[in-house]
Scaffold this motif. Structure first.
Motif, PDB file in Angstrom:
ATOM      1  N   PRO A 120       1.037  -1.593  -0.188  1.00  0.00           N
ATOM      2  CA  PRO A 120       0.311   0.044   0.019  1.00  0.00           C
ATOM      3  C   PRO A 120       1.055   1.212   0.073  1.00  0.00           C
ATOM      4  O   PRO A 120       1.860   1.269   0.547  1.00  0.00           O
ATOM      5  CB  PRO A 120      -0.875  -0.455   0.918  1.00  0.00           C
TER       6      PRO A 120
ATOM      7  N   ARG B 271      -1.537  -1.254   7.995  1.00  0.00           N
ATOM      8  CA  ARG B 271      -1.470  -2.563   8.937  1.00  0.00           C
ATOM      9  C   ARG B 271      -1.704  -2.298   9.781  1.00  0.00           C
ATOM     10  O   ARG B 271      -1.242  -3.645  10.648  1.00  0.00           O
ATOM     11  CB  ARG B 271      -0.443  -2.666   7.776  1.00  0.00           C
TER      12      ARG B 271
ATOM     13  N   GLU C 267      -6.018  -5.268   2.458  1.00  0.00           N
ATOM     14  CA  GLU C 267      -5.440  -4.598   3.097  1.00  0.00           C
ATOM     15  C   GLU C 267      -6.922  -4.065   4.222  1.00  0.00           C
ATOM     16  O   GLU C 267      -7.554  -5.110   4.287  1.00  0.00           O
ATOM     17  CB  GLU C 267      -4.953  -2.656   2.796  1.00  0.00           C
TER      18      GLU C 267
END
Length: 304
Positions: free
Chosen positions: A188, A195, A302
């Motif tokens: 990302p 995260r 994610e």
């Protein structure tokens, strides 16, 4: 599938035409998208390209060192902005706000470098799914929906905007990029900030970084789209016969074609058990490891 040779030729021509006799900044992260963009742009305008790597403190293990190694022959500008990013993210828990903060800060740093170097253009590795997900309201990508509406660049150039990830990989192979970049799992834009569920701190990020490295090591020979660890909260546990309150790590491993949909991998139980034991043994702050079996949709790949 894209005609790789034809695409490379057209992309180089486009960058030459857009930049003209000027200079361009490229946002270089070490991932396949920005790396392909950097090579294309370097072929197009040579030393008038200024690759900028911003160490946000939210990168993968060894990322800054590897970027210096692979792209050091270009006019690489290395910015240590770890303190700035952690300060900006302090106390922030909303996922969209995190993405927008990261996007805003990235651009302001690029603007500062551009002003110092006399560059008027910004080149980014935005790909098609980034645009679709941002426009569809699924999430703001730091280089699309998280991108500020006002910026000082004459133009933002996105050579990969019509491509999917597998097509970008084809181009990376054609350009001769190292396998560890061409086959690298998606990462990302806001990095490990998305995260960590909740507030982002240096301690939490370091835990996620270590846990992700373990997941990657244990699943390196397993075919996959993406595999990583996320910190999702706290729970009680027992370590050394003492009751402790530690972190929960969620392991995510999925297969996908383009990232728009995804299915969890059916991992062998012993492999999962080994991952859990390694994470809890090697990272003292973690007391629990869970495996996420939710497909996309309804989940995203994610966590934020």
């Amino acid at each position: 599938m894209v005609n790789v040779e034809e695409f490379v030729k057209k992309a180089i021509e486009e960058i030459k035409r857009e930049v003209g006799d000027g200079k361009a900044i490229i946002a270089l992260s070490g991932g396949v998208d920005s790396s392909v963009c950097a090579v294309l742009a370097y072929k197009a305008i040579g030393d008038r390209l200024i690759p900028v790597f911003v160490d946000t403190g939210l990168m993968r293990e060894g990322e800054p060192e590897r970027v210096k190694e692979v792209f050091g022959h270009m006019n690489l500008v290395f910015i240590d902005a770890r303190d700035e990013f952690f300060k900006a993210l302090k106390g922030v828990t909303d996922p969209e706000e995190k993405r927008k903060i990261v996007g805003e800060l990235f651009v302001r740093i690029f603007e500062k470098v551009a002003e110092e170097k006399g560059a008027e253009y910004l080149i980014q590795g935005t790909i098609y799914p980034d645009i679709i997900e941002s426009q569809g309201g699924i999430k703001s990508h730091h280089n699309v929906g998280g991108f500020p509406t006002k910026y000082k660049f004459k133009k933002v150039i996105e050579p990969l905007r019509e491509l999917y990830k597998d097509e970008v990989r084809e181009i990376a192979r054609y350009l001769g990029l190292p396998e560890e970049i061409s086959e690298r799992m998606p990462f990302p834009g806001p990095g490990l900030a998305v995260r960590v569920v909740g507030e982002v701190t240096p301690e939490k990020v370091e835990i996620v970084r270590k846990a992700t490295k373990i997941v990657e090591e244990e699943l390196k020979d397993v075919p996959k789209w993406q595999a990583f660890a996320a910190l999702i909260g706290k729970a009680t546990g027992v370590k050394g016969d003492v009751r402790v309150y530690g972190y929960i790590i969620a392991v995510r491993a999925v297969e996908s074609r383009d990232g728009m949909t995804a299915d969890p991998l059916r991992l062998d139980y012993e492999k999962l058990r080994r991952i859990a034991l390694r994470i809890t043994n090697e990272i003292p702050e973690v007391v629990r490891v869970v495996y996420d079996v939710t497909p996309k949709p309804p989940a995203t790949i994610e966590y934020e």
